[in-house]
Design a protein around this motif. Sequence first.
Motif, PDB file in Angstrom:
ATOM      1  N   MET A 105       6.209  71.770  13.383  1.00  0.00           N
ATOM      2  CA  MET A 105       7.328  72.527  13.094  1.00  0.00           C
ATOM      3  C   MET A 105       7.253  73.851  13.042  1.00  0.00           C
ATOM      4  O   MET A 105       5.853  73.976  12.176  1.00  0.00           O
ATOM      5  N   THR A 106       7.778  75.210  13.432  1.00  0.00           N
ATOM      6  CA  THR A 106       7.500  77.005  12.823  1.00  0.00           C
ATOM      7  C   THR A 106       8.387  76.847  12.607  1.00  0.00           C
ATOM      8  O   THR A 106       9.487  76.345  12.274  1.00  0.00           O
ATOM      9  N   ILE A 107       8.068  78.149  11.343  1.00  0.00           N
ATOM     10  CA  ILE A 107       9.044  78.338  10.645  1.00  0.00           C
ATOM     11  C   ILE A 107       9.554  80.244  11.495  1.00  0.00           C
ATOM     12  O   ILE A 107       8.893  80.871  11.398  1.00  0.00           O
ATOM     13  N   PRO A 108      10.789  80.331  11.338  1.00  0.00           N
ATOM     14  CA  PRO A 108      11.064  80.885  12.388  1.00  0.00           C
ATOM     15  C   PRO A 108      11.596  82.418  11.584  1.00  0.00           C
ATOM     16  O   PRO A 108      12.926  82.489  10.651  1.00  0.00           O
ATOM     17  N   VAL A 109      11.533  83.856  11.386  1.00  0.00           N
ATOM     18  CA  VAL A 109      11.514  85.071  11.023  1.00  0.00           C
ATOM     19  C   VAL A 109      12.017  85.444  12.146  1.00  0.00           C
ATOM     20  O   VAL A 109      11.073  86.186  12.914  1.00  0.00           O
ATOM     21  N   PHE A 110      13.707  86.184  11.500  1.00  0.00           N
ATOM     22  CA  PHE A 110      13.502  87.195  12.173  1.00  0.00           C
ATOM     23  C   PHE A 110      13.426  88.668  12.038  1.00  0.00           C
ATOM     24  O   PHE A 110      14.130  89.092  10.798  1.00  0.00           O
ATOM     25  N   TYR A 111      13.701  89.819  12.463  1.00  0.00           N
ATOM     26  CA  TYR A 111      13.993  91.437  12.077  1.00  0.00           C
ATOM     27  C   TYR A 111      14.951  91.320  13.326  1.00  0.00           C
ATOM     28  O   TYR A 111      14.300  91.511  14.353  1.00  0.00           O
ATOM     29  N   SER A 112      16.312  92.784  12.487  1.00  0.00           N
ATOM     30  CA  SER A 112      16.850  93.673  13.727  1.00  0.00           C
ATOM     31  C   SER A 112      15.901  94.793  13.248  1.00  0.00           C
ATOM     32  O   SER A 112      15.445  95.398  12.104  1.00  0.00           O
TER      33      SER A 112
END
Length: 315
Positions: A1-8
């Motif tokens: 399982m991956t931990i998804p992190v997002f930036y704008s």
Amino acid sequence: MTIPVFYSISDDFTPYAAVSLNSLVKFVSPDRDYTVTFLHQGLSKEHEAALKAYEKANLHVEFYEMDDKMLAPIQDRKENFLRGDFFTMSIFYRLFIPDLFPQYDKAVYIDSDTVLNDDIAKLYETDLGDNLLGASNDTSIQFVEKMVRYIKEVLTLDTKKYINSGMLVMNAKAFREEKFLDKFFYLLGKYHFDCIAPDQDYLNEICSGRIKYVDPKWDAMPNDNTPENPHPSLIHYNLFFKPWHFSGIQYEDYFWKNAKETVFYDQLQAELQNTSDDQRDVELHKLDRMLEKLDTTLLDPHNWARVKEAEKVTL
């Protein structure tokens, strides 16, 4: 399982995003897998390469270019101005994460003007239950009289429950199943609410009653009215408290310690040194201009308070 992190991110914000990413990478667990995605429009190849350089065996850096057609209903108009000051489409990117990335049932979003001081996996593991969001109360506005009035009288929300959208743990599965984007576009198209913090206000209203309040150490913000959190897990240089414009602000050491480890350090130091007192004064007075909206939104027949008397705005 991956931990998804997002930036704008906009291209000119890359140096600050690099500082944030540098701090995030230092705290990742060797036993976990992370994917960091930058949502953007027109990021330069040079800046992509600078951010991609932070990849490691268990941390992947990816880029997603937002589509103009998808964003078309969000117009460059005063109602959508960030802090009542200027228009930037990037503040709205976060709203699209659940639909753009259906492989994730949960995701973390953080602003680029942040510094991590802990493993972001701990934030990701927040138990959301059937809530739509995990977030922290916006402490940056609690001592600003007009902002408190705006929240109480225009948004008709509890100021202690008004969240800051610079850090979000998103129940992406629920966003999709309950059609958050449809609700957002419906309200935007029908009312185009005049907002002080556009993306933030829509999130607060649509998700009201279904927000998990996360420990404020995950969204510690410089504030002249409260002492520093001695153990901040995530520092958010919100509003006008940018360490690349001001010296002597809370949590600045965390920023510069990480900035020194990036290729942008000299550029960031130069930005601080070249910011004049007049420019700093302009920044400080932007808050006054932001709050000028209160007087007009209170009288607006289609403000949040009046619309909520007639129809439900929450999911």
